[in-house]
Design a protein around this motif. Structure first.
Motif, mmCIF file in Angstrom:
data_model
loop_
_atom_site.group_PDB
_atom_site.id
_atom_site.type_symbol
_atom_site.label_atom_id
_atom_site.label_comp_id
_atom_site.label_asym_id
_atom_site.label_seq_id
_atom_site.Cartn_x
_atom_site.Cartn_y
_atom_site.Cartn_z
ATOM 1 N N ASN A 61 -14.375 15.961 -25.831
ATOM 2 C CA ASN A 61 -13.091 15.982 -25.435
ATOM 3 C C ASN A 61 -11.804 15.146 -26.263
ATOM 4 O OD1 ASN A 61 -13.309 13.834 -23.567
ATOM 5 N ND2 ASN A 61 -12.847 15.240 -22.017
ATOM 6 N N LYS A 62 -12.545 14.521 -27.016
ATOM 7 C CA LYS A 62 -11.926 13.174 -27.572
ATOM 8 C C LYS A 62 -11.510 13.562 -29.150
ATOM 9 C CE LYS A 62 -14.598 8.760 -26.479
ATOM 10 N NZ LYS A 62 -15.448 8.023 -27.502
ATOM 11 N N SER A 63 -9.876 13.904 -29.100
ATOM 12 C CA SER A 63 -9.153 14.453 -30.139
ATOM 13 C C SER A 63 -8.972 14.141 -31.357
ATOM 14 C CB SER A 63 -7.081 13.811 -29.837
ATOM 15 O OG SER A 63 -6.878 12.827 -30.016
ATOM 16 N N GLN A 64 -9.317 12.832 -31.864
ATOM 17 C CA GLN A 64 -9.502 12.568 -32.920
ATOM 18 C C GLN A 64 -10.975 13.073 -33.300
ATOM 19 O OE1 GLN A 64 -9.555 8.115 -32.252
ATOM 20 N NE2 GLN A 64 -7.511 8.200 -33.171
ATOM 21 N N ALA A 65 -12.207 12.849 -32.880
ATOM 22 C CA ALA A 65 -13.636 13.482 -32.954
ATOM 23 C C ALA A 65 -13.021 14.943 -33.048
ATOM 24 C CB ALA A 65 -14.458 13.215 -31.755
ATOM 25 N N ASP A 66 -12.201 15.542 -33.040
ATOM 26 C CA ASP A 66 -12.270 17.278 -33.140
ATOM 27 C C ASP A 66 -11.198 16.862 -34.335
ATOM 28 O OD1 ASP A 66 -13.554 17.978 -30.864
ATOM 29 O OD2 ASP A 66 -11.488 17.858 -29.473
ATOM 30 N N ASP A 67 -11.176 16.078 -35.014
ATOM 31 C CA ASP A 67 -10.298 16.294 -36.422
ATOM 32 C C ASP A 67 -11.154 15.953 -37.507
ATOM 33 O OD1 ASP A 67 -8.238 16.864 -34.824
ATOM 34 O OD2 ASP A 67 -6.716 14.687 -35.159
ATOM 35 N N ILE A 68 -12.593 15.731 -37.112
ATOM 36 C CA ILE A 68 -13.666 15.401 -38.369
ATOM 37 C C ILE A 68 -13.995 16.827 -37.693
ATOM 38 C CG2 ILE A 68 -15.229 13.853 -39.267
ATOM 39 C CD1 ILE A 68 -13.769 11.957 -37.673
ATOM 40 N N PHE A 69 -14.173 16.971 -39.706
ATOM 41 C CA PHE A 69 -14.966 17.923 -39.533
ATOM 42 C C PHE A 69 -16.514 17.948 -40.207
ATOM 43 C CE2 PHE A 69 -10.774 20.011 -38.013
ATOM 44 C CZ PHE A 69 -11.672 20.886 -37.215
ATOM 45 N N GLY A 70 -17.261 18.509 -40.593
ATOM 46 C CA GLY A 70 -19.024 18.047 -41.460
ATOM 47 C C GLY A 70 -19.448 19.841 -41.748
ATOM 48 N N ILE A 71 -19.973 19.636 -42.548
ATOM 49 C CA ILE A 71 -20.429 21.310 -42.859
ATOM 50 C C ILE A 71 -21.944 21.146 -42.818
ATOM 51 C CG2 ILE A 71 -20.434 22.666 -45.712
ATOM 52 C CD1 ILE A 71 -18.202 21.109 -46.132
ATOM 53 N N SER A 72 -22.449 22.013 -42.765
ATOM 54 C CA SER A 72 -23.643 22.940 -42.531
ATOM 55 C C SER A 72 -24.048 23.943 -43.161
ATOM 56 C CB SER A 72 -24.640 22.092 -40.802
ATOM 57 O OG SER A 72 -24.005 23.263 -40.585
ATOM 58 N N LYS A 73 -25.013 24.357 -43.138
ATOM 59 C CA LYS A 73 -25.742 25.030 -44.045
ATOM 60 C C LYS A 73 -26.822 26.287 -42.972
ATOM 61 C CE LYS A 73 -28.952 27.555 -47.434
ATOM 62 N NZ LYS A 73 -29.973 26.722 -48.733
ATOM 63 N N VAL A 74 -26.453 27.656 -42.971
ATOM 64 C CA VAL A 74 -27.239 28.232 -42.008
ATOM 65 C C VAL A 74 -26.650 29.319 -42.457
ATOM 66 C CG1 VAL A 74 -27.212 28.859 -39.228
ATOM 67 C CG2 VAL A 74 -25.858 27.235 -39.588
ATOM 68 N N ASN A 75 -28.567 29.332 -42.450
ATOM 69 C CA ASN A 75 -28.703 31.274 -42.894
ATOM 70 C C ASN A 75 -28.232 31.823 -44.583
ATOM 71 O OD1 ASN A 75 -30.427 31.692 -41.156
ATOM 72 N ND2 ASN A 75 -28.850 32.486 -39.915
ATOM 73 N N ASP A 76 -28.394 30.716 -45.386
ATOM 74 C CA ASP A 76 -27.538 31.086 -46.103
ATOM 75 C C ASP A 76 -26.123 30.621 -46.621
ATOM 76 O OD1 ASP A 76 -30.033 30.343 -48.025
ATOM 77 O OD2 ASP A 76 -29.690 33.066 -47.744
ATOM 78 N N HIS A 77 -25.628 30.205 -46.032
ATOM 79 C CA HIS A 77 -23.818 30.461 -45.434
ATOM 80 C C HIS A 77 -23.800 29.135 -45.115
ATOM 81 C CE1 HIS A 77 -23.398 35.000 -45.647
ATOM 82 N NE2 HIS A 77 -24.406 34.483 -44.328
ATOM 83 N N LEU A 78 -22.178 28.728 -45.517
ATOM 84 C CA LEU A 78 -21.720 26.929 -45.305
ATOM 85 C C LEU A 78 -20.729 27.818 -43.652
ATOM 86 C CD1 LEU A 78 -20.831 25.768 -48.758
ATOM 87 C CD2 LEU A 78 -22.719 25.206 -47.165
ATOM 88 N N MET A 79 -21.009 26.795 -42.326
ATOM 89 C CA MET A 79 -20.327 26.062 -41.922
ATOM 90 C C MET A 79 -19.429 25.580 -41.512
ATOM 91 S SD MET A 79 -21.267 29.248 -40.781
ATOM 92 C CE MET A 79 -21.316 29.060 -38.629
ATOM 93 N N VAL A 80 -18.427 25.502 -41.352
ATOM 94 C CA VAL A 80 -17.863 23.812 -40.825
ATOM 95 C C VAL A 80 -17.727 23.854 -39.242
ATOM 96 C CG1 VAL A 80 -15.727 23.568 -40.931
ATOM 97 C CG2 VAL A 80 -16.329 24.455 -43.105
ATOM 98 N N HIS A 81 -18.110 22.649 -38.784
ATOM 99 C CA HIS A 81 -18.446 22.479 -37.104
ATOM 100 C C HIS A 81 -17.495 21.191 -37.111
ATOM 101 C CE1 HIS A 81 -21.283 24.841 -36.818
ATOM 102 N NE2 HIS A 81 -22.368 24.695 -38.078
ATOM 103 N N SER A 82 -16.765 21.170 -36.013
ATOM 104 C CA SER A 82 -16.763 20.092 -35.787
ATOM 105 C C SER A 82 -17.379 18.405 -35.504
ATOM 106 C CB SER A 82 -15.842 19.460 -34.080
ATOM 107 O OG SER A 82 -15.783 18.377 -33.792
#
Length: 131
Positions: A61-82
């Motif tokens: 529940n830290k708002s600053q951490a929620d504003d940072i996103f990473g990209i990962s690959k799931v089943n040949d799709h790129l996903m954006v996650h907190s």
């Protein structure tokens, strides 16, 4: 017209008489741990302890951490996650440093979530016998 009105009418879900509602709040493991489980990667059992699950809740529940996103690959799709959902905890303990009584309780949680992410029953049975 009357039948359609009956069909659109809200319905209440059924329940089993005499059943109990639990008063224990169960904290789920982090998204990082669940992602590792679903991709059959190694994950330390610490992530399934109460400390591991609460550590996720404390930092989620830290708002600053929620504003940072990473990209990962799931089943040949790129996903954006907190970033909080895909990062490793700095408090993680290796499996061999977990106290044995804690290990005995954590293994059940691990097997429960492994079953939820559709691990093969053959593998789950083998792990249950090993533990």
């Amino acid at each position: 017209e009357l039948k359609e009105a009956e069909r659109k009418k809200p319905r209440m879900n059924s329940f089993i008489p005499g059943s109990f509602v639990t008063d224990i709040l169960i904290h789920p493991p982090s998204q990082y741990a669940l992602q590792k489980l679903s991709s059959f990667d190694f994950i330390e059992l610490w992530y399934f302890t109460l400390a591991g699950c609460l550590g996720k809740a404390k930092h989620s529940n830290k708002s600053q951490a929620d504003d940072i996103f990473g990209i990962s690959k799931v089943n040949d799709h790129l996903m954006v996650h907190s970033i909080t959902s895909i990062c490793v905890s700095c408090n993680v303990l290796p499996d061999h440093k977990l106290p044995f009584p804690k290990f005995l309780t954590v293994k059940n949680c691990f097997l429960k979530y492994a079953k939820k992410v559709d691990w093969p029953n053959k593998n789950l049975d083998a792990l249950a016998k090993l533990f």
